[in-house]
Motif scaffolding. Sequence first.
Motif, PDB file in Angstrom:
ATOM      1  N   LYS A  10       3.052   9.133  -2.051  1.00 43.93           N
ATOM      2  CA  LYS A  10       1.681   8.748  -2.402  1.00 43.93           C
ATOM      3  C   LYS A  10       0.775   9.956  -2.523  1.00 43.93           C
ATOM      4  N   ARG A  11       1.078  11.024  -1.792  1.00 40.09           N
ATOM      5  CA  ARG A  11       0.214  12.208  -1.810  1.00 40.09           C
ATOM      6  C   ARG A  11       0.633  13.222  -2.866  1.00 40.09           C
ATOM      7  N   ARG A  12       1.925  13.400  -3.079  1.00 41.89           N
ATOM      8  CA  ARG A  12       2.380  14.540  -3.882  1.00 41.89           C
ATOM      9  C   ARG A  12       3.173  14.152  -5.130  1.00 41.89           C
ATOM     10  N   ARG A  13       3.562  12.926  -5.307  1.00 41.15           N
ATOM     11  CA  ARG A  13       4.292  12.468  -6.494  1.00 41.15           C
ATOM     12  C   ARG A  13       5.602  13.252  -6.661  1.00 41.15           C
ATOM     13  N   ILE A  14       6.586  12.915  -5.848  1.00 44.38           N
ATOM     14  CA  ILE A  14       7.824  13.693  -5.819  1.00 44.38           C
ATOM     15  C   ILE A  14       8.996  12.958  -6.480  1.00 44.38           C
ATOM     16  N   TYR A  15       8.823  11.704  -6.929  1.00 41.46           N
ATOM     17  CA  TYR A  15       9.897  10.991  -7.626  1.00 41.46           C
ATOM     18  C   TYR A  15       9.288   9.899  -8.495  1.00 41.46           C
ATOM     19  N   HIS A  16      10.170   9.238  -9.318  1.00 44.84           N
ATOM     20  CA  HIS A  16       9.697   8.249 -10.290  1.00 44.84           C
ATOM     21  C   HIS A  16      10.521   6.967 -10.304  1.00 44.84           C
ATOM     22  N   LEU A  17      11.434   6.756  -9.385  1.00 42.79           N
ATOM     23  CA  LEU A  17      12.386   5.656  -9.506  1.00 42.79           C
ATOM     24  C   LEU A  17      12.290   4.660  -8.362  1.00 42.79           C
ATOM     25  N   GLY A  18      11.127   4.233  -7.990  1.00 39.03           N
ATOM     26  CA  GLY A  18      10.960   3.131  -7.063  1.00 39.03           C
ATOM     27  C   GLY A  18      11.511   3.383  -5.679  1.00 39.03           C
ATOM     28  N   SER A  19      12.340   2.441  -5.182  1.00 33.92           N
ATOM     29  CA  SER A  19      12.816   2.502  -3.801  1.00 33.92           C
ATOM     30  C   SER A  19      14.067   3.353  -3.633  1.00 33.92           C
ATOM     31  N   LEU A  20      14.691   3.822  -4.713  1.00 31.42           N
ATOM     32  CA  LEU A  20      15.914   4.612  -4.590  1.00 31.42           C
ATOM     33  C   LEU A  20      15.692   5.996  -3.979  1.00 31.42           C
ATOM     34  N   PRO A  21      14.749   6.819  -4.471  1.00 24.69           N
ATOM     35  CA  PRO A  21      14.620   8.182  -3.926  1.00 24.69           C
ATOM     36  C   PRO A  21      14.361   8.261  -2.428  1.00 24.69           C
ATOM     37  N   PRO A  22      13.552   7.385  -1.812  1.00 20.05           N
ATOM     38  CA  PRO A  22      13.409   7.488  -0.346  1.00 20.05           C
ATOM     39  C   PRO A  22      14.738   7.332   0.392  1.00 20.05           C
ATOM     40  N   ASP A  46       0.813  -1.219   0.000  1.00 22.54           N
ATOM     41  CA  ASP A  46       0.000   0.000   0.000  1.00 22.54           C
ATOM     42  C   ASP A  46       0.848   1.272   0.000  1.00 22.54           C
ATOM     43  N   ARG A  47       2.136   1.134   0.216  1.00 24.63           N
ATOM     44  CA  ARG A  47       3.010   2.313   0.230  1.00 24.63           C
ATOM     45  C   ARG A  47       3.690   2.553  -1.119  1.00 24.63           C
ATOM     46  N   ILE A  48       3.573   1.603  -2.043  1.00 22.81           N
ATOM     47  CA  ILE A  48       4.276   1.706  -3.319  1.00 22.81           C
ATOM     48  C   ILE A  48       3.466   2.554  -4.289  1.00 22.81           C
ATOM     49  N   SER A  49       4.133   3.438  -4.983  1.00 22.29           N
ATOM     50  CA  SER A  49       3.524   4.208  -6.070  1.00 22.29           C
ATOM     51  C   SER A  49       4.237   3.840  -7.365  1.00 22.29           C
ATOM     52  N   ARG A  50       3.541   3.931  -8.465  1.00 15.73           N
ATOM     53  CA  ARG A  50       4.084   3.483  -9.746  1.00 15.73           C
ATOM     54  C   ARG A  50       5.293   4.319 -10.151  1.00 15.73           C
ATOM     55  N   SER A  51       6.200   3.651 -10.862  1.00 15.17           N
ATOM     56  CA  SER A  51       7.438   4.296 -11.293  1.00 15.17           C
ATOM     57  C   SER A  51       7.595   4.117 -12.802  1.00 15.17           C
ATOM     58  N   VAL A  52       8.785   4.442 -13.323  1.00 17.23           N
ATOM     59  CA  VAL A  52       8.997   4.408 -14.764  1.00 17.23           C
ATOM     60  C   VAL A  52       9.072   2.979 -15.293  1.00 17.23           C
ATOM     61  N   ARG A  53       9.308   1.992 -14.427  1.00 13.82           N
ATOM     62  CA  ARG A  53       9.437   0.605 -14.863  1.00 13.82           C
ATOM     63  C   ARG A  53       8.716  -0.287 -13.873  1.00 13.82           C
ATOM     64  N   GLN A  54       7.935  -1.236 -14.381  1.00 12.18           N
ATOM     65  CA  GLN A  54       7.096  -2.055 -13.520  1.00 12.18           C
ATOM     66  C   GLN A  54       7.917  -2.908 -12.563  1.00 12.18           C
ATOM     67  N   GLU A  55       9.124  -3.340 -12.989  1.00  9.18           N
ATOM     68  CA  GLU A  55       9.941  -4.161 -12.115  1.00  9.18           C
ATOM     69  C   GLU A  55      10.337  -3.416 -10.840  1.00  9.18           C
ATOM     70  N   LEU A  56      10.421  -2.090 -10.909  1.00 12.88           N
ATOM     71  CA  LEU A  56      10.783  -1.296  -9.728  1.00 12.88           C
ATOM     72  C   LEU A  56       9.642  -1.204  -8.720  1.00 12.88           C
ATOM     73  N   ASP A  57       8.431  -1.571  -9.128  1.00 10.90           N
ATOM     74  CA  ASP A  57       7.271  -1.465  -8.242  1.00 10.90           C
ATOM     75  C   ASP A  57       6.972  -2.764  -7.505  1.00 10.90           C
ATOM     76  N   GLN A  58       7.796  -3.797  -7.678  1.00 12.59           N
ATOM     77  CA  GLN A  58       7.551  -5.056  -6.991  1.00 12.59           C
ATOM     78  C   GLN A  58       7.866  -4.919  -5.501  1.00 12.59           C
ATOM     79  N   PRO A  59       7.045  -5.505  -4.635  1.00  8.52           N
ATOM     80  CA  PRO A  59       7.280  -5.373  -3.181  1.00  8.52           C
ATOM     81  C   PRO A  59       8.669  -5.831  -2.752  1.00  8.52           C
ATOM     82  N   LEU A  60       9.209  -6.872  -3.408  1.00  5.40           N
ATOM     83  CA  LEU A  60      10.515  -7.378  -2.993  1.00  5.40           C
ATOM     84  C   LEU A  60      11.617  -6.359  -3.244  1.00  5.40           C
ATOM     85  N   ASN A  61      11.388  -5.402  -4.139  1.00  2.00           N
ATOM     86  CA  ASN A  61      12.377  -4.357  -4.381  1.00  2.00           C
ATOM     87  C   ASN A  61      12.522  -3.423  -3.179  1.00  2.00           C
TER      88      ASN A  61
END
Length: 613
Positions: free
Chosen positions: A520-532, A397-412
């Motif tokens: 999730k609220r403001r859309r501040i990045y696009h690259l999966g788990s790296l930006p956090p 529920d914390r994941i937001s879509r990114s530029v590549r679907q593989e980056l949105d997998q929970p295991l990432n």
Amino acid sequence: MEKGKGLARRWAVELPDASSSSPTVPDPPGFTRSAPDADDAAGARQRKDSETAWKAQKAWEVAQAPFKNLMMMGFMMWMAGSTVHLFSIGITFSALWQPLNAFRSVGKVFEPFKDPRVDTIAPKLLFTALNLAAMGLGVWKLNTLGLLPTNPSDWVSSLAPARMHLYRICDRAAKSQDIHWTVTDKQPLAFRSFTSFPPPFPWWPPSPPKPFTHHLRGPGRPPPTLLRVHSPLPPAAPAAAPVGRPPFGPCVPPVRRRHTITMPSNCAIVVAIAIFVVIILSASHAVTGARVGTMMIRQPSSVLMFREAPAFRNSPECGAADGDGRVDIAMTLDANYLRGTMAAVLSILQHTACPESVAFHFLTADADDHGLAAALRASFPFLDLRVYRFDPSRVRDRISRSVRQELDQPLNYARVYLADTLPPDVRRVTYLDSDVIVVDDVRTLASVDLAGHVVAAPEYCHANFSNYFTDAFWSHPALNGTFHGRRPCYFNTGVMVMDVDKWRAGGYTRRVEEWMAVQKRRRIYHLGSLPPFLLVFAGHIRAVDHRWNQHGLGGDNVEGRCRGLHPGPISLLHWSGKGKPWLRLDARRPCSVDYLWAPYDLYRYSSPVIDEW
């Protein structure tokens, strides 16, 4: 006047005490305190609506994707022709195997679009219908190639034994034919006749009978004589019958009879097709996969698909494996990347002086991880490994879509929860992605001096740091203010050394989750788990030599084009990006750097597999 006199304050502002009973100061005209909250609520609703619309649109796009493959497969079948050869067989079996694999992964295909407000039933039905049509096309091609048992000759072994019948034919030419007719379940195959012609004169000696063999089955050979066959052999034949001639009674007028060749029952055909489908399904367990673009992602699930690696032993300089010399390596374990994980483990063990002192910790999101762990243990019987179950619902529920679907997998995102997953005796861990090859002693990286920091990794300050966040982030002072007082630089989270104790004490898991909530609220990045990770640690990590992460060998995140090596020494090769070496090698479109990965590949090529067309 003394210096400083006359500079006393001539006015002061007294603010009302909020706890007193004085009335609250009214809002200025045109301003209401609830306006910002209303704007935020309206913006949140708008973002949710747009996200819902995007998920619905993508679900329909995924549902219609098999149609393009169906058209292409039909064209390839037409090009293959109707003769049986390697290309036509490969095309046909690929047309059957792809829909079967799609049926098994319908839930995974539509899992990214799972939302209470998005109806995925209709897209799933369309997806299933198109794959059924593709399977029907494959069955039709099998029939045109003659590989389906739909002819009577395919069932000869199951028919009753042949029976011999003797018949006599009388025709208008006054000639008599005594026929030996071999019949198998009312299906005439051939008969042998003895024909006698009457003498032209009464004193003319009769001519000896001439044998003829008549084949009743074959191209362009209809059996017209069947219409004149009658008078089967009587039950008891006269004893005085001449040798070589079958005994018959008197010839009776011809009777026209129609004989039909019966086909096998529909039930037998259905059973044959069902057996064929079961064989295809059982074969699909050996190599299963999902197609990404024009390449096939193999999902090795069989232990026998990987070779056994040689046993690696410690050198005399190594200490006890369970003492201070132990090196803890953490990686994720996934069916799609199992081949890369095998190569990474082999490279680590092959290039370290103390392989028995390396302990591997694998995080998997699969409910049934016994097959993956069994494959690892079969290839590395002496490996010290532990497998931990990572619950995908913790982060889904914390994941937001990114530029590549593989980056949105929970295991990432499992690397965020390493400190919560590993046992207390693990105080420092080296996290590595599954697409790396280590060509140096990993102990050098694992023993780096953290100097009081929580994370150590190669740092790249020459990269344009602003590209990793959106304009919405940089235009919001409260958000970009998180970098005030530090010099943020990019670092890749696929190679990190973490102080697990300090991570737990500092609550860094909660800090990363907070930035994921902002995303999730403001859309501040696009690259999966790296930006956090960058938001929390950029500028506050221990820099490691760049030789420990030659990243970007997989190309960019969109097209995955080939890239060369960076100048300088190399200790670790990292195929970050869209392109993976095992996929490009299987697709026969490898980059030059992919040949550096190939020597560590333990995949067993038992038979040629056509992965793309």
